[in-house]
Enzyme design. Sequence first.
Site, PDB file in Angstrom:
ATOM      1  N   ARG A 241       5.883  -3.362   2.405  1.00 62.63           N
ATOM      2  CA  ARG A 241       5.325  -3.646   3.724  1.00 62.63           C
ATOM      3  C   ARG A 241       6.367  -3.295   4.786  1.00 62.63           C
ATOM      4  O   ARG A 241       7.572  -3.518   4.604  1.00 62.63           O
ATOM      5  CB  ARG A 241       4.942  -5.124   3.855  1.00 62.63           C
ATOM      6  CG  ARG A 241       4.014  -5.632   2.779  1.00 62.63           C
ATOM      7  CD  ARG A 241       2.642  -5.037   2.827  1.00 62.63           C
ATOM      8  NE  ARG A 241       1.825  -5.633   3.872  1.00 62.63           N
ATOM      9  CZ  ARG A 241       0.535  -5.379   4.036  1.00 62.63           C
ATOM     10  NH1 ARG A 241      -0.072  -4.528   3.246  1.00 62.63           N
ATOM     11  NH2 ARG A 241      -0.137  -5.962   5.016  1.00 62.63           N
TER      12      ARG A 241
ATOM     13  N   ASP B  27       6.704   4.530   2.901  1.00 62.42           N
ATOM     14  CA  ASP B  27       5.246   4.600   2.790  1.00 62.42           C
ATOM     15  C   ASP B  27       4.585   3.559   3.675  1.00 62.42           C
ATOM     16  O   ASP B  27       3.362   3.482   3.731  1.00 62.42           O
ATOM     17  CB  ASP B  27       4.810   4.394   1.334  1.00 62.42           C
ATOM     18  CG  ASP B  27       3.327   4.668   1.130  1.00 62.42           C
ATOM     19  OD1 ASP B  27       2.849   5.718   1.609  1.00 62.42           O
ATOM     20  OD2 ASP B  27       2.643   3.836   0.495  1.00 62.42           O
TER      21      ASP B  27
ATOM     22  N   GLU C  43       2.070   0.039  11.688  1.00 57.92           N
ATOM     23  CA  GLU C  43       1.386   1.211  11.131  1.00 57.92           C
ATOM     24  C   GLU C  43      -0.119   1.224  11.398  1.00 57.92           C
ATOM     25  O   GLU C  43      -0.751   2.286  11.348  1.00 57.92           O
ATOM     26  CB  GLU C  43       1.625   1.294   9.627  1.00 57.92           C
ATOM     27  CG  GLU C  43       1.010   0.155   8.831  1.00 57.92           C
ATOM     28  CD  GLU C  43       1.305   0.272   7.340  1.00 57.92           C
ATOM     29  OE1 GLU C  43       0.349   0.212   6.552  1.00 57.92           O
ATOM     30  OE2 GLU C  43       2.479   0.417   6.961  1.00 57.92           O
TER      31      GLU C  43
ATOM     32  N   HIS D 162       1.083   5.131   4.032  1.00 58.77           N
ATOM     33  CA  HIS D 162       0.662   4.001   3.196  1.00 58.77           C
ATOM     34  C   HIS D 162      -0.353   4.442   2.145  1.00 58.77           C
ATOM     35  O   HIS D 162      -1.481   3.942   2.084  1.00 58.77           O
ATOM     36  CB  HIS D 162       0.096   2.867   4.044  1.00 58.77           C
ATOM     37  CG  HIS D 162       0.292   1.516   3.411  1.00 58.77           C
ATOM     38  ND1 HIS D 162       0.518   0.381   4.138  1.00 58.77           N
ATOM     39  CD2 HIS D 162       0.313   1.126   2.114  1.00 58.77           C
ATOM     40  CE1 HIS D 162       0.643  -0.661   3.319  1.00 58.77           C
ATOM     41  NE2 HIS D 162       0.529  -0.232   2.085  1.00 58.77           N
TER      42      HIS D 162
END
Length: 329
Positions: A234, A258, A263, A295
Amino acid sequence: MKIILLSVRDDELPAIKQWQEKHPDIELQTADWELHPDTVDRLQGFDGVIIQQRSQIGDEVYPELKRLGFKQLTSRTAGFDVINMPLATANNLKVSNVPAYSPHSVAELALTHTMRLIRQLPLFDARMQEQDFRWQGLQAAEISSLTIGIIGAGRIGSTTARIFHSLGAQVIANDTKPNHELDDILTFKTKEEVLQEADVVCLHVDLNETSKNLIDAQALSLMKPSAYIVNECRGPVVDTDALIQALEKKQIAGAALDTLTGEENFFNVDLRGKEIPSEQLKKLRSMDNVIITPHIGFYTNIAVQNMVDISLDDAVSLIQGQSCDHVLN
């Protein structure tokens, strides 16, 4: 029984259809919107709701769900930080998630990111774009020569550890609850020792109050100048400003990310020809030793199917008042 799945993507529809065919007595409906105060009334008439939410659920939603007769709130993701757990509990809502939709999907991305970093592929890509086909100065490291540090050795972290161990790397790990069944593939150490000794640090922790900014300026200062950090969990686990400063000052060699704080404002959004709404993202994208993916750790065929199947199975159980292994409150 009627269940609605929110924020459904097109690629989830085949999995939903497959589950529906096995449960013809249950009516499913899909929607492309999130659960918020201005949409909760649309749930009138349904028995269950399954979300995949990127933004916080408003506090007003929970008493409304109770008023509408809901007994559960199921997320078809591992993360559940968008849910106010005390409010859900206060309104008699059982909250469940999908904690292990496919540990391999995230672990394999950690391996992919690590391989790109240690093989210097972002830098080679930049040279290729400029028609500079020299390889001098970009010598790679082989995985078997590296120490891989895992922070968070749960389902995903332990899978990542097994993959790297099988490739010959030395694996060290830190976890608040060390699982010594993993002692044959890794050595548990303190967080500080992992940061100091690892050539690659892979993050696989849950997001909670204790893990926010877990990797801050002080933590980054412990890492080797030749080391990389890989974040597959996260965004808020890493202090992004501190990471940018560490990269700019060459305190660490690079990063693969990622997930990023904020985001929801840019990942899985088409921003071609538009201004990027994040100065942090702009800076990170300008660095040739940083890899960013939007992500996608969860985004594999097996993972998507499992996220649909497990969340629907759990929602049915909770609606019927039965037990569920993935209840969080």
